[in-house]
Design an enzyme around this catalytic site. Structure first.
Site, PDB file in Angstrom:
ATOM      1  N   ASP A  64       0.853  -1.187   0.000  1.00  0.00           N
ATOM      2  CA  ASP A  64       0.000   0.000   0.000  1.00  0.00           C
ATOM      3  C   ASP A  64       0.891   1.239   0.000  1.00  0.00           C
ATOM      4  O   ASP A  64       1.483   1.595   1.022  1.00  0.00           O
ATOM      5  CB  ASP A  64      -0.901  -0.016   1.239  1.00  0.00           C
ATOM      6  CG  ASP A  64      -1.860   1.170   1.260  1.00  0.00           C
ATOM      7  OD1 ASP A  64      -1.679   2.115   0.434  1.00  0.00           O
ATOM      8  OD2 ASP A  64      -2.785   1.171   2.085  1.00  0.00           O
ATOM      9  N   SER A 141       2.327  11.089 -15.093  1.00  0.00           N
ATOM     10  CA  SER A 141       1.843  12.386 -14.612  1.00  0.00           C
ATOM     11  C   SER A 141       0.416  12.572 -15.128  1.00  0.00           C
ATOM     12  O   SER A 141      -0.385  11.635 -15.153  1.00  0.00           O
ATOM     13  CB  SER A 141       2.798  13.472 -15.119  1.00  0.00           C
ATOM     14  OG  SER A 141       2.302  14.740 -14.839  1.00  0.00           O
ATOM     15  N   SER A 142       0.094  13.753 -15.584  1.00  0.00           N
ATOM     16  CA  SER A 142      -1.230  14.027 -16.155  1.00  0.00           C
ATOM     17  C   SER A 142      -1.199  15.370 -16.867  1.00  0.00           C
ATOM     18  O   SER A 142      -0.430  16.269 -16.483  1.00  0.00           O
ATOM     19  CB  SER A 142      -2.282  14.084 -15.038  1.00  0.00           C
ATOM     20  OG  SER A 142      -3.505  14.585 -15.557  1.00  0.00           O
ATOM     21  N   TYR A 162      -5.470  16.910  -6.595  1.00  0.00           N
ATOM     22  CA  TYR A 162      -4.854  15.859  -7.433  1.00  0.00           C
ATOM     23  C   TYR A 162      -3.906  16.490  -8.448  1.00  0.00           C
ATOM     24  O   TYR A 162      -2.773  16.017  -8.635  1.00  0.00           O
ATOM     25  CB  TYR A 162      -5.970  15.084  -8.134  1.00  0.00           C
ATOM     26  CG  TYR A 162      -5.524  14.213  -9.289  1.00  0.00           C
ATOM     27  CD1 TYR A 162      -4.904  12.992  -9.060  1.00  0.00           C
ATOM     28  CD2 TYR A 162      -5.728  14.617 -10.614  1.00  0.00           C
ATOM     29  CE1 TYR A 162      -4.499  12.186 -10.117  1.00  0.00           C
ATOM     30  CE2 TYR A 162      -5.331  13.828 -11.678  1.00  0.00           C
ATOM     31  CZ  TYR A 162      -4.721  12.615 -11.435  1.00  0.00           C
ATOM     32  OH  TYR A 162      -4.318  11.823 -12.479  1.00  0.00           O
ATOM     33  N   LYS A 166       0.378  16.065  -9.291  1.00  0.00           N
ATOM     34  CA  LYS A 166       1.038  15.801 -10.574  1.00  0.00           C
ATOM     35  C   LYS A 166       2.063  16.897 -10.886  1.00  0.00           C
ATOM     36  O   LYS A 166       3.102  16.638 -11.487  1.00  0.00           O
ATOM     37  CB  LYS A 166       0.001  15.672 -11.692  1.00  0.00           C
ATOM     38  CG  LYS A 166      -0.942  14.475 -11.505  1.00  0.00           C
ATOM     39  CD  LYS A 166      -0.194  13.150 -11.450  1.00  0.00           C
ATOM     40  CE  LYS A 166      -1.113  11.946 -11.427  1.00  0.00           C
ATOM     41  NZ  LYS A 166      -0.392  10.662 -11.383  1.00  0.00           N
ATOM     42  N   ILE A 195      -8.258   9.263 -19.963  1.00  0.00           N
ATOM     43  CA  ILE A 195      -8.100   7.883 -20.420  1.00  0.00           C
ATOM     44  C   ILE A 195      -9.230   7.055 -19.804  1.00  0.00           C
ATOM     45  O   ILE A 195      -9.562   7.224 -18.623  1.00  0.00           O
ATOM     46  CB  ILE A 195      -6.720   7.311 -19.985  1.00  0.00           C
ATOM     47  CG1 ILE A 195      -5.567   8.182 -20.501  1.00  0.00           C
ATOM     48  CG2 ILE A 195      -6.569   5.856 -20.459  1.00  0.00           C
ATOM     49  CD1 ILE A 195      -5.422   8.268 -22.010  1.00  0.00           C
TER      50      ILE A 195
END
Ligand SMILES: NC(=O)c1ccc[n+]([C@@H]2O[C@H](COP(=O)([O-])OP(=O)(O)OC[C@H]3O[C@@H](n4cnc5c(N)ncnc54)[C@H](OP(=O)(O)O)[C@@H]3O)[C@@H](O)[C@H]2O)c1
Length: 255
Positions: A64, A141-142, A162, A166, A195
Site C-alpha cells: 500500500d 503524470s497528467s 490531485y 502531478k 483515459i
C-alpha cells in the site's frame, strides 16, 4: 518487438487501467515484469498468468503506497526478486479526488500526496542501489499538471489537489533527471489526458464523455494502450536521448 529482452521492469499499480496495459506492453517488449498492486490481488494475479501464458516472465507484489512504510515494503520485495539490477521503473499507481474546493478534507489532501508523491519519492530513493547506467524511470503524470480542466468555479467540482500532486511529480522528474543523469539514468514523465479507466468513470456518462471529447482534437476517448505504447517507447533505448521531459499523450487536449 523485443527491445526490452533480458531487462527487468517494475510497474506500480499494474493491476488495473494504465498500469496493467503498460505491464503488458513492457512484457511484449521482452521484459521480466514485477506487477505491483495495492488491493486488486485477483487482477494482478490474472495479469501475471496472462504474461506467463504468452511465454513471458512476471511476478506479483503487493504494497500500500499510501502508508508510510509502503515504499520500503515494495522495494524490499522487488530487490528479493530481481537481485541487483532494475532496468525500468514505471511509477504509475495513483488516486484522484473530484470535489468542490470546500469539500476537500485534510484527509483527502494527505492521502493524495501520500500516494501520488511521497510513495514514488521513497520508492526511487530506496531503489537507487539497483538502478544503474542505462536504467530509466517513467512517471505517469497528467495533462492536469499543465492545464486547468473542467469548468472553473467555486460551486463546481474540481481535481485541483490531485492536479497539484502531478505538478509536484513533474518537478521531481526534472530533479531526478538532473541528479541521476550523470550516472546514465534517464527520468521522464508521460502526461495522459482523459483515459478510459476506473479513475475517469465520469466518461461513462454522455455528459462526461462529451466534456472529454470537447477538450480534444482527436474525437475518441483515450485508451490505456495509447499511454502504454508511449511508456514502452520512453523506457526503450529508442528514447536514449530524452530525459527530464514530459510527453503529452492526450489526443491534442486543450490546444
Ligand atoms: N485515467 C485517466 O484519465 C488518467 C489521466 C491522467 C493520468 N492518470 C494517471 O495514470 C495513473 C493510473 O491511473 P488509472 O486511470 O489507470 O487508474 P485506476 O484504473 O484507478 O488504477 C489505479 C492503480 O493504482 C493502484 N493504486 C492506487 N492506490 C494505491 C495504493 N495506495 N497502493 C498501491 N497501489 C495503489 C491501484 O491498485 P489496486 O487496485 O491494486 O489497489 C491500481 O492498480 C495514475 O497515476 C493516474 O493519476 C490517469
Amino acid at each position: 518487438m523485443t527491445t526490452l529482452q533480458n531487462k527487468t521492469a517494475l510497474v506500480t499499480g499494474a493491476s488495473r487501467g494504465i498500469g496493467r496495459a503498460t505491464a503488458l506492453a513492457l512484457a511484449d517488449a521482452g521484459a521480466h515484469i514485477l506487477v505491483h498492486y495495492g488491493r486488486s490481488k485477483q487482477e494482478a494475479e490474472s495479469l501475471v498468468a496472462a504474461i506467463q501464458a504468452k511465454g513471458g516472465r512476471a511476478d506479483a507484489i503487493s504494497a500500500d503506497l499510501g502508508t508510510p512504510d509502503g515504499a520500503s515494503s515494495l522495494t524490499k520485495q522487488v530487490r528479493s526478486i530481481i537481485g541487483d539490477r532494475l532496468d525500468v521503473l514505471v511509477l504509475n499507481a495513483g488516486i484522484s479526488k473530484l470535489a468542490r474546493i470546500e469539500d476537500h478534507t485534510i484527509e483527502d489532501f494527505d492521502n493524495l500526496f501520500a500516494t501520488n508523491v511521497r510513495g514514488p519519492f521513497f520508492v526511487v530513493q530506496q531503489l537507487l542501489p539497483v538502478l544503474g547506467e542505462g536504467s530509466n524511470i517513467v512517471v505517469i503524470s497528467s495533462a492536469v499538471a499543465h492545464t486547468v480542466v473542467g469548468k472553473p468555479g467555486l460551486e463546481n467540482p474540481s481535481i485541483l489537489a490531485y492536479a497539484a500532486t502531478k505538478g509536484a511529480l513533474e518537478t521531481l522528474v526534472k530533479n531526478w533527471a538532473a541528479i541521476l543523469g550523470p550516472g546514465g539514468i534517464r527520468v521522464n514523465a508521460v502526461a495522459p489526458g482523459v483515459i478510459d479507466t476506473d479513475m475517469s468513470n465520469f466518461t461513462k456518462t454522455e455528459v462526461g464523455r462529451e466534456a472529454a471529447l470537447g477538450m480534444q482534437a482527436l474525437k475518441r476517448l483515450g485508451k490505456p494502450e495509447d499511454v502504454a505504447d508511449v511508456v514502452a517507447f520512453a523506457a526503450s533505448d529508442a528514447a536514449r536521448w530524452i530525459t527530464g521531459a514530459s510527453i503529452p499523450v492526450d489526443g491534442g487536449s486543450k490546444l
